[in-house]
Scaffold this active site. Sequence first.
Site, short mmCIF file in Angstrom:
data_model
loop_
_atom_site.label_atom_id
_atom_site.label_comp_id
_atom_site.label_asym_id
_atom_site.label_seq_id
_atom_site.Cartn_x
_atom_site.Cartn_y
_atom_site.Cartn_z
N ASP A 64 25.38 -30.56 24.19
CA ASP A 64 26.54 -30.17 23.40
C ASP A 64 27.79 -30.59 24.18
O ASP A 64 27.69 -30.99 25.35
CB ASP A 64 26.54 -28.68 23.05
CG ASP A 64 26.60 -27.76 24.26
OD1 ASP A 64 26.41 -28.24 25.39
OD2 ASP A 64 26.82 -26.55 24.06
N TYR A 66 31.26 -30.90 26.39
CA TYR A 66 31.85 -30.16 27.50
C TYR A 66 32.72 -29.04 26.94
O TYR A 66 33.38 -29.21 25.90
CB TYR A 66 32.73 -31.08 28.35
CG TYR A 66 32.00 -32.21 29.03
CD1 TYR A 66 31.05 -31.97 30.03
CD2 TYR A 66 32.27 -33.54 28.70
CE1 TYR A 66 30.39 -33.02 30.67
CE2 TYR A 66 31.62 -34.60 29.34
CZ TYR A 66 30.69 -34.33 30.32
OH TYR A 66 30.04 -35.36 30.95
N PHE A 77 28.79 -37.11 27.13
CA PHE A 77 29.01 -37.38 28.55
C PHE A 77 30.41 -37.92 28.88
O PHE A 77 30.75 -38.07 30.04
CB PHE A 77 27.95 -38.35 29.11
CG PHE A 77 26.56 -37.80 29.04
CD1 PHE A 77 26.14 -36.81 29.93
CD2 PHE A 77 25.66 -38.24 28.07
CE1 PHE A 77 24.87 -36.28 29.87
CE2 PHE A 77 24.37 -37.73 28.00
CZ PHE A 77 23.97 -36.75 28.90
N HIS A 186 17.78 -34.77 33.10
CA HIS A 186 19.22 -34.76 32.84
C HIS A 186 19.97 -35.21 34.10
O HIS A 186 19.55 -34.91 35.22
CB HIS A 186 19.66 -33.36 32.43
CG HIS A 186 21.01 -33.30 31.82
ND1 HIS A 186 22.16 -33.23 32.57
CD2 HIS A 186 21.41 -33.32 30.51
CE1 HIS A 186 23.21 -33.20 31.77
NE2 HIS A 186 22.79 -33.25 30.51
#
Length: 233
Positions: A64, A66, A77, A186
């Site tokens: 989701d 930031y 990202f 991740h």
Amino acid sequence: MEILHNDWAPLLRGAFEAPSYRTLRAFLIDEYRSRVIHPGMYDIFNALHWTPYHDVKVVILGQDPYHGTNQAHGLSFSVLRPTPPPPSLVNIYKELHDDLGVEPPHHGDLTAWALRGVLLLNTVLTVRHGQADSHKNKGWEAFTDAVIDRVNEKEDPVAFVFWGRNAQAKKSRITHSRHLVLCAPHPSPLSAFHGFFGSRPFSKINAFLEKHGREPIDWSIPEDPVEVPQWRE
């Protein structure tokens, strides 16, 4: 009135008309009125605005947005300038340098990738300020399933990148063998040393694209901002 203004619009019309999206939309109207939500409402669909369907060569799936100030702007990202790259993006830059020798920029804006055919999609497209996963299970998952399904239907081979468990939960939606699926932990500091570093996704993607007669991605990121299409309803 269409929310999207490129070739995604007819492909996702059913997703926007689905009961789950109508419920989500009502929820979001209240959230944006009463709370601080990221990204801004005009930036929610930037991944789709800036990477038209016919241009998609790569999908990089995040979780989701930031949830801090001046960070999210609709691309997984990526962060708004001049916000420094968050730790996960720092690790992405490190792997990019180790993989292809690309020097990292002094910012975290990945818009250049989006304009080159990299769909920077999150599983959930909005979040409350300071509350990760706060818009999980509100309806976004069905919508982003539809996005992935449409890309899976493309005749051109596409590279799908799933980093972390939440993203990898979507990999079963890739049903055509012509596509490439890359999975790794991740890139966050908590997991990057458990298989993200050394996974060399960028060179693997370009080798795959070239093998299938597609132009490889230019993974360099300019220091200066790039011009993007702008729509405001």
